[in-house]
Design an enzyme around this catalytic site. Structure first.
Site, PDB file in Angstrom:
ATOM      1  N   CYS A 223     -29.187 -10.676 -27.458  1.00  0.00           N
ATOM      2  CA  CYS A 223     -29.143 -12.036 -26.881  1.00  0.00           C
ATOM      3  C   CYS A 223     -30.459 -12.779 -27.093  1.00  0.00           C
ATOM      4  O   CYS A 223     -30.603 -13.547 -28.028  1.00  0.00           O
ATOM      5  CB  CYS A 223     -28.831 -11.995 -25.389  1.00  0.00           C
ATOM      6  N   ARG A 224     -31.409 -12.528 -26.207  1.00  0.00           N
ATOM      7  CA  ARG A 224     -32.634 -13.331 -26.168  1.00  0.00           C
ATOM      8  C   ARG A 224     -33.527 -13.164 -27.387  1.00  0.00           C
ATOM      9  O   ARG A 224     -33.906 -14.150 -28.024  1.00  0.00           O
ATOM     10  CB  ARG A 224     -33.428 -13.018 -24.901  1.00  0.00           C
ATOM     11  N   SER A 225     -33.894 -11.932 -27.708  1.00  0.00           N
ATOM     12  CA  SER A 225     -34.839 -11.756 -28.816  1.00  0.00           C
ATOM     13  C   SER A 225     -34.237 -12.152 -30.161  1.00  0.00           C
ATOM     14  O   SER A 225     -34.940 -12.753 -30.978  1.00  0.00           O
ATOM     15  CB  SER A 225     -35.422 -10.342 -28.846  1.00  0.00           C
TER      16      SER A 225
ATOM     17  N   CYS B  18     -36.623  -7.812 -26.386  1.00  0.00           N
ATOM     18  CA  CYS B  18     -35.860  -7.942 -25.140  1.00  0.00           C
ATOM     19  C   CYS B  18     -35.240  -6.572 -24.835  1.00  0.00           C
ATOM     20  O   CYS B  18     -35.692  -5.550 -25.360  1.00  0.00           O
ATOM     21  CB  CYS B  18     -34.825  -9.066 -25.202  1.00  0.00           C
TER      22      CYS B  18
ATOM     23  N   ASN C 146     -31.526  -6.336 -27.661  1.00  0.00           N
ATOM     24  CA  ASN C 146     -31.643  -6.987 -28.959  1.00  0.00           C
ATOM     25  C   ASN C 146     -30.317  -7.588 -29.442  1.00  0.00           C
ATOM     26  O   ASN C 146     -29.994  -7.565 -30.612  1.00  0.00           O
ATOM     27  CB  ASN C 146     -32.222  -6.034 -30.011  1.00  0.00           C
TER      28      ASN C 146
ATOM     29  N   ASP D 131     -32.169 -13.250 -18.699  1.00  0.00           N
ATOM     30  CA  ASP D 131     -31.146 -12.576 -19.494  1.00  0.00           C
ATOM     31  C   ASP D 131     -29.792 -13.230 -19.215  1.00  0.00           C
ATOM     32  O   ASP D 131     -29.285 -13.163 -18.098  1.00  0.00           O
ATOM     33  CB  ASP D 131     -31.101 -11.091 -19.130  1.00  0.00           C
TER      34      ASP D 131
END
Length: 171
Positions: free
Chosen positions: A25-27, A20, A23, A137
Site C-alpha cells: 500500500c503505502r511504500s 512500510c 509493501n 495505513d
C-alpha cells in the site's frame, strides 16, 4: 522546518528506500510517485527508488488493488510493483531510508543520527504541511484512506525530489 537530505554515498547518484509494513500500500505508492516525479525533474537516471515491507506476508505480490486503482486514477502506472521484504543490507545500501510510521521506523533500527548521518527517517519528515507525522495505513479502510495517502505522498515527494535535485547539484 523540513530536514535536509544526507549526502549521497556515491557522488552524482542517490538511492532512496521507502519502507512500510507489507509493501503493498503505502511504500509502493510512494515508490511510484517518487519515480514519476524524479523522471519529470530529469533525475531518474541518477536517482534509484525502491520500496519494501518489514513483514514478508506479501512477497512477490502486486500492489493492493485499491492502492493500484488510486494511483491509476491519478495517472500513475502501478503495474510493475512486486512486494519485497526489508533486510539489514538496505540500511547500508541506501542514501536515505524513509519509513511510513513510527513502528516501521523502529523495525528498521530507528534514527541513529550519529551512526547513519540521518539516513533513516520518517517519510513525512519532509512533508511541507505536517512534518514528522506518520502516513496512516489505509489497508483496513475504504477508498478515502488511499486517496488521503496519495495526497500526503504527492506533496512530500515533491519536497524530496526538490532536495535530491539540490543535493545532486552540489560540487
Amino acid at each position: 522546518m523540513t530536514p535536509t537530505l544526507p549526502p549521497p554515498r556515491e557522488p552524482g547518484r542517490y538511492r532512496i528506500g521507502v519502507v512500510c509494513l507489507g509493501n503493498i500500500c503505502r511504500s509502493p505508492m510512494a515508490d511510484v510517485v517518487l519515480q514519476e516525479r524524479l523522471a519529470d525533474a530529469g533525475l531518474d537516471d541518477r536517482v534509484e527508488v525502491d520500496s519494501c515491507g518489514t513483514g514478508g506476508w506479501h512477497l512477490g505480490d502486486p500492489m493492493d488493488h485499491r492502492a493500484a486503482a488510486t494511483l491509476a486514477a491519478a495517472g500513475y502506472d502501478p503495474s510493475r510493483h512486486r512486494a519485497r521484504q526489508y533486510d539489514a543490507t538496505w540500511r547500508a545500501s541506501y542514501d536515505l531510508l524513509l519509513a511510513m510510521d513510527e513502528q516501521n521506523l523502529a523495525d528498521v533500527g530507528g534514527r541513529d543520527g550519529d551512526v547513519d548521518e540521518g539516513r533513516v527517517r520518517l517519510f513525512r519528515d519532509f512533508d511541507p504541511v505536517q512534518p514528522g507525522a506518520e502516513v496512516p495505513d489505509p489497508y483496513y479502510g475504504g477508498p478515502a484512506g488511499f486517496e488521503e495517502v496519495l495526497r500526503m505522498v504527492e506533496r512530500t515527494a515533491t519536497e524530496i525530489v526538490a532536495q535530491v535535485g539540490q543535493e545532486l547539484a552540489r560540487p
